[in-house]
Design a protein around this motif. Structure first.
Motif, PDB file in Angstrom:
ATOM      1  N   VAL A 171      35.634  28.973  34.715  1.00  0.00           N
ATOM      2  CA  VAL A 171      37.009  29.469  34.570  1.00  0.00           C
ATOM      3  C   VAL A 171      37.040  30.661  33.620  1.00  0.00           C
ATOM      4  O   VAL A 171      37.709  31.671  33.884  1.00  0.00           O
ATOM      5  N   LEU A 172      36.292  30.567  32.526  1.00  0.00           N
ATOM      6  CA  LEU A 172      36.243  31.657  31.552  1.00  0.00           C
ATOM      7  C   LEU A 172      35.649  32.915  32.172  1.00  0.00           C
ATOM      8  O   LEU A 172      36.166  34.020  31.983  1.00  0.00           O
ATOM      9  N   ALA A 173      34.562  32.737  32.934  1.00  0.00           N
ATOM     10  CA  ALA A 173      33.914  33.888  33.560  1.00  0.00           C
ATOM     11  C   ALA A 173      34.857  34.586  34.536  1.00  0.00           C
ATOM     12  O   ALA A 173      34.939  35.823  34.571  1.00  0.00           O
ATOM     13  N   VAL A 174      35.559  33.789  35.338  1.00  0.00           N
ATOM     14  CA  VAL A 174      36.491  34.360  36.317  1.00  0.00           C
ATOM     15  C   VAL A 174      37.678  35.017  35.624  1.00  0.00           C
ATOM     16  O   VAL A 174      38.100  36.126  35.976  1.00  0.00           O
ATOM     17  N   ALA A 175      38.226  34.335  34.604  1.00  0.00           N
ATOM     18  CA  ALA A 175      39.414  34.848  33.918  1.00  0.00           C
ATOM     19  C   ALA A 175      39.134  36.163  33.199  1.00  0.00           C
ATOM     20  O   ALA A 175      39.999  37.043  33.142  1.00  0.00           O
ATOM     21  N   LYS A 176      37.918  36.311  32.664  1.00  0.00           N
ATOM     22  CA  LYS A 176      37.616  37.506  31.892  1.00  0.00           C
ATOM     23  C   LYS A 176      37.495  38.742  32.767  1.00  0.00           C
ATOM     24  O   LYS A 176      37.571  39.860  32.274  1.00  0.00           O
ATOM     25  N   ASP A 177      37.239  38.557  34.048  1.00  0.00           N
ATOM     26  CA  ASP A 177      37.105  39.716  34.929  1.00  0.00           C
ATOM     27  C   ASP A 177      37.763  39.400  36.272  1.00  0.00           C
ATOM     28  O   ASP A 177      37.154  39.539  37.333  1.00  0.00           O
ATOM     29  N   TRP A 178      39.034  38.972  36.205  1.00  0.00           N
ATOM     30  CA  TRP A 178      39.732  38.486  37.385  1.00  0.00           C
ATOM     31  C   TRP A 178      39.831  39.538  38.479  1.00  0.00           C
ATOM     32  O   TRP A 178      39.611  39.252  39.647  1.00  0.00           O
ATOM     33  N   ARG A 179      40.136  40.786  38.104  1.00  0.00           N
ATOM     34  CA  ARG A 179      40.295  41.839  39.094  1.00  0.00           C
ATOM     35  C   ARG A 179      38.991  42.066  39.870  1.00  0.00           C
ATOM     36  O   ARG A 179      38.986  42.182  41.094  1.00  0.00           O
ATOM     37  N   THR A 180      37.892  42.127  39.151  1.00  0.00           N
ATOM     38  CA  THR A 180      36.595  42.306  39.792  1.00  0.00           C
ATOM     39  C   THR A 180      36.266  41.107  40.672  1.00  0.00           C
ATOM     40  O   THR A 180      35.717  41.250  41.770  1.00  0.00           O
ATOM     41  N   PHE A 181      36.610  39.916  40.180  1.00  0.00           N
ATOM     42  CA  PHE A 181      36.359  38.701  40.947  1.00  0.00           C
ATOM     43  C   PHE A 181      37.089  38.749  42.292  1.00  0.00           C
ATOM     44  O   PHE A 181      36.512  38.455  43.338  1.00  0.00           O
ATOM     45  N   VAL A 182      38.366  39.135  42.260  1.00  0.00           N
ATOM     46  CA  VAL A 182      39.160  39.209  43.489  1.00  0.00           C
ATOM     47  C   VAL A 182      38.596  40.268  44.432  1.00  0.00           C
ATOM     48  O   VAL A 182      38.492  40.053  45.647  1.00  0.00           O
TER      49      VAL A 182
END
Length: 294
Positions: A184-195
């Protein structure tokens, strides 16, 4: 990206607890077993250390991943097997003792191979001003973060076996929760890139996972290892320690790049479903073998 106190303090603590749990499940006999049964261990390590990084490199090039994501994939490929492999191997009638031995040996070797693979990946995929090489001091930090808690866990098991046995299950539960929080932390820290990159990275991660399981199972069979040993190696190679890869990618002391954590975060979710499917398939094969021999 500036490092928050949460990341600085939480990641080493989370990884320390997870590796402590690994140590509580290991004994010196797990390492000594290499001498008694070298062939399956060498085949498993050969697949893990030599074949998988090559496969991952070709996938990163084939999917034309953005540089940081490609390095993240290589970081994942260099990570040792996860402790969940033991459980999946048990459910699929694999050789769990071999799983434990591979996890133990590969966790030590990975301290040396991970920085090497990451440095080569940084040099290849990223330009000079982007690269943040893992230098010797950082390798020592990885060594302390990874093997220190493992050694403490092994010491507790050897000196206080009753306490270690009682703590093994709670620590595994806490480790699973920490794994979820780290993802969750990894995704939240770079949410735009993740999407933006989740579809293509997801496909690359899925392809890498399926190939890892296939390599881990069929290569040992080519070397005439038993079904149980092939299942164990397949699980060990298919279930990577994504937590370690995420922690190294996010850690301000090491790579400090949340984009590099995305492949491991996605892989850590995918692998539990594919490992379950792989376990179901080899169980059917195991059942057919038993029926044929009856």
């Amino acid at each position: 990206m500036t490092a928050s106190p949460l990341v600085t303090l939480f990641l080493p603590l989370a990884l320390g607890i997870i590796m402590l749990g690994l140590g509580l499940s290991l004994t010196l006999a797990d390492f000594a077993r290499v001498v008694k049964f070298p062939k399956p261990v060498l085949v498993g390590l050969g697949c893990q250390i030599l074949l998988l990084p090559l496969v991952c490199f070709l996938l990163a090039k084939g999917f034309q991943l953005e540089a940081a994501l490609a390095v993240g994939m290589m970081l994942l490929a260099a990570s040792p097997g996860g402790t969940s492999a033991n459980l999946y191997s048990h459910l699929a009638h694999g050789d769990v003792a071999l799983n434990i031995t591979l996890t133990a040996v590969n966790s030590v070797i990975a301290v040396l191979t991970m920085p090497l693979i990451v440095n080569l990946s940084l040099a290849h995929f990223m330009s000079g001003d982007q690269a943040i090489p893992l230098q010797f001091a950082k390798v020592l930090q990885v060594f302390a973060i990874v093997l220190g808690p493992v050694a403490i866990g092994m010491f507790l098991r050897s000196r206080f076996p009753g306490f270690a046995a009682r703590m093994e299950k709670p620590v595994k539960i806490i480790s699973a929760l920490f794994l979820l929080l780290i993802i969750v932390l990894a995704v939240a820290k770079d949410w735009r890139t993740f999407v933006d990159y989740a579809p293509v990275v997801g496909l690359a991660a899925l392809a890498f996972n399926l190939i890892s399981l296939a390599v881990g199972y069929f290569v040992p069979r080519l070397f005439r290892l038993s079904q149980r040993q092939a299942v164990a190696i397949g699980m060990e190679i298919g279930i990577h320690n994504g937590t370690l890869a995420i922690a190294l990618a996010l850690s301000p002391m090491l790579l400090n790049n949340p984009t590099m954590a995305i492949p491991a975060a996605i892989y850590s979710i995918i692998m539990f479903f594919t490992a379950a499917g792989f376990g179901w398939w080899v169980n059917r094969a195991h059942g057919r073998e038993l029926a044929a021999g009856a």
